[in-house]
Design a protein around this motif. Sequence first.
Motif, PDB file in Angstrom:
ATOM      1  N   GLY A 117       8.431  -1.562   2.536  1.00 11.39           N
ATOM      2  CA  GLY A 117       7.511  -0.604   3.135  1.00 11.39           C
ATOM      3  C   GLY A 117       6.146  -0.624   2.479  1.00 11.39           C
ATOM      4  N   PHE A 118       6.117  -0.830   1.160  1.00  9.34           N
ATOM      5  CA  PHE A 118       4.841  -0.919   0.456  1.00  9.34           C
ATOM      6  C   PHE A 118       4.025  -2.103   0.960  1.00  9.34           C
ATOM      7  CE2 PHE A 118       2.170  -2.584  -2.940  1.00  9.34           C
ATOM      8  CZ  PHE A 118       1.447  -1.462  -3.302  1.00  9.34           C
ATOM      9  N   ILE A 119       4.675  -3.247   1.089  1.00 10.87           N
ATOM     10  CA  ILE A 119       3.977  -4.446   1.578  1.00 10.87           C
ATOM     11  C   ILE A 119       3.466  -4.225   2.994  1.00 10.87           C
ATOM     12  CG2 ILE A 119       4.304  -6.867   2.210  1.00 10.87           C
ATOM     13  CD1 ILE A 119       6.346  -7.026  -0.117  1.00 10.87           C
ATOM     14  N   LYS A 120       4.288  -3.610   3.855  1.00  7.25           N
ATOM     15  CA  LYS A 120       3.881  -3.327   5.226  1.00  7.25           C
ATOM     16  C   LYS A 120       2.692  -2.364   5.266  1.00  7.25           C
ATOM     17  CE  LYS A 120       4.016  -2.772   9.734  1.00  7.25           C
ATOM     18  NZ  LYS A 120       3.353  -3.761  10.607  1.00  7.25           N
ATOM     19  N   THR A 121       2.728  -1.320   4.451  1.00  6.80           N
ATOM     20  CA  THR A 121       1.634  -0.362   4.426  1.00  6.80           C
ATOM     21  C   THR A 121       0.354  -0.999   3.919  1.00  6.80           C
ATOM     22  OG1 THR A 121       3.181   1.459   4.063  1.00  6.80           O
ATOM     23  CG2 THR A 121       0.872   1.870   3.528  1.00  6.80           C
ATOM     24  N   LEU A 122       0.451  -1.829   2.892  1.00  5.83           N
ATOM     25  CA  LEU A 122      -0.730  -2.510   2.379  1.00  5.83           C
ATOM     26  C   LEU A 122      -1.313  -3.454   3.424  1.00  5.83           C
ATOM     27  CD1 LEU A 122      -2.455  -2.566  -0.150  1.00  5.83           C
ATOM     28  CD2 LEU A 122      -1.041  -4.453  -1.010  1.00  5.83           C
ATOM     29  N   ASP A 123      -0.464  -4.088   4.216  1.00  3.86           N
ATOM     30  CA  ASP A 123      -0.943  -4.924   5.329  1.00  3.86           C
ATOM     31  C   ASP A 123      -1.708  -4.080   6.350  1.00  3.86           C
ATOM     32  OD1 ASP A 123       0.028  -7.296   4.323  1.00  3.86           O
ATOM     33  OD2 ASP A 123       1.887  -7.243   5.487  1.00  3.86           O
ATOM     34  N   GLU A 124      -1.217  -2.868   6.624  1.00  4.32           N
ATOM     35  CA  GLU A 124      -1.906  -1.973   7.549  1.00  4.32           C
ATOM     36  C   GLU A 124      -3.264  -1.545   6.986  1.00  4.32           C
ATOM     37  OE1 GLU A 124      -0.738  -0.240  10.944  1.00  4.32           O
ATOM     38  OE2 GLU A 124      -0.688  -2.398  10.569  1.00  4.32           O
ATOM     39  N   ILE A 125      -3.304  -1.276   5.697  1.00  8.74           N
ATOM     40  CA  ILE A 125      -4.577  -0.928   5.060  1.00  8.74           C
ATOM     41  C   ILE A 125      -5.575  -2.077   5.196  1.00  8.74           C
ATOM     42  CG2 ILE A 125      -5.667  -0.572   2.808  1.00  8.74           C
ATOM     43  CD1 ILE A 125      -3.240   1.164   2.057  1.00  8.74           C
ATOM     44  N   LYS A 126      -5.128  -3.289   4.923  1.00 11.31           N
ATOM     45  CA  LYS A 126      -6.019  -4.453   5.042  1.00 11.31           C
ATOM     46  C   LYS A 126      -6.506  -4.628   6.474  1.00 11.31           C
ATOM     47  CE  LYS A 126      -3.008  -7.156   2.921  1.00 11.31           C
ATOM     48  NZ  LYS A 126      -2.343  -8.334   2.323  1.00 11.31           N
ATOM     49  N   ARG A 127      -5.655  -4.313   7.431  1.00 15.75           N
ATOM     50  CA  ARG A 127      -6.022  -4.478   8.838  1.00 15.75           C
ATOM     51  C   ARG A 127      -7.126  -3.507   9.251  1.00 15.75           C
ATOM     52  NH1 ARG A 127      -4.827  -2.025  13.500  1.00 15.75           N
ATOM     53  NH2 ARG A 127      -3.318  -0.605  12.522  1.00 15.75           N
ATOM     54  N   VAL A 128      -7.034  -2.257   8.844  1.00 19.29           N
ATOM     55  CA  VAL A 128      -7.983  -1.245   9.329  1.00 19.29           C
ATOM     56  C   VAL A 128      -9.223  -1.126   8.445  1.00 19.29           C
ATOM     57  CG1 VAL A 128      -6.111   0.045  10.417  1.00 19.29           C
ATOM     58  CG2 VAL A 128      -6.907   0.731   8.130  1.00 19.29           C
TER      59      VAL A 128
END
Length: 220
Positions: A117-128
Motif C-alpha cells: 500500500g505504501f508503494i501504491k500510495t507513493l505512486d499516486e503521489i508521483k502521479r498527481v
Amino acid sequence: MVKSKAWDWSKNEDNSWLIPSIESCYLANSWVSKGFDRVLDLGCGLGRHSIFFAENGFRVNSVDLSEYGINHLNSWAQKEQLHIETQVCDMLALPFEKDTFDCIIAYNVIYHTDTEGFIKTLDEIKRVLKSKGELFITLISKNTWSYQHADRYKRIDDNTILRDEHETEKDVPHFYVDIEDIKKYFVDFDFIDVPIEQTEYSMENSKYYSRHFNVMVRKK
C-alpha cells in the motif's frame, strides 16, 4: 495489500491535532517563495494544515478516508470563511489528474498501510505532483518502541504491524522504515534536505517513544 482503515476521529480527545505542525510555517514560506500555488493536504485529518495553508493564500485540496474528519474540516473552513476543496477518498486512488499539484503535505499519513500500500500510495503521489513539485512527508522509524517490540502486535509484513494503543488508531496498520528504505522508495525524487529522525514520547509513559523521519523531496 491490506484494506485502508480510517482513524476514528470521533474518539479523539487531543486538541493538538487542531494545531498546525511546527514545519508548516517553514513550508508555507518556502513554497510561496517558489511561486507554488496549489497544495494537496493528503490525509488531512481534522484539517489543521488545510486551514493553515488556505489562510496563507494557497489553493487547497484536502482528502481523507475519514468522513468525520472531512465534515469537521468543512465546518471549520466555513466558520473561517475559507474555500477548501474536500473529498473523502482512499490514498491508494487519488481523485486527481496527473500533474495537478505544486506541493503536497502528508503528515503522519501514508505509513498507515502495509508495504504494498505504501508503494501504491507513493505512486499516486508521483502521479498527481508536478515535475519539480515538492513533497513533505513524515514516516515512522523502525527505531520506534512499537517496532522494536513488534512481537506484541500482529505483523502484516516485514515493515508493517497492527497497533492498538490508541482508540483513534485501533487496528490501523503502521509501516516502518529506516534510512535505507527511504533511499530505496524515493529514487524518483531529489532530497531537498537529509531526512531527519525525531523522537517523541508518550505523555502517559515515557518508555513508549516514537521516532519519525521528516522527508522533504522534489519530484525529478
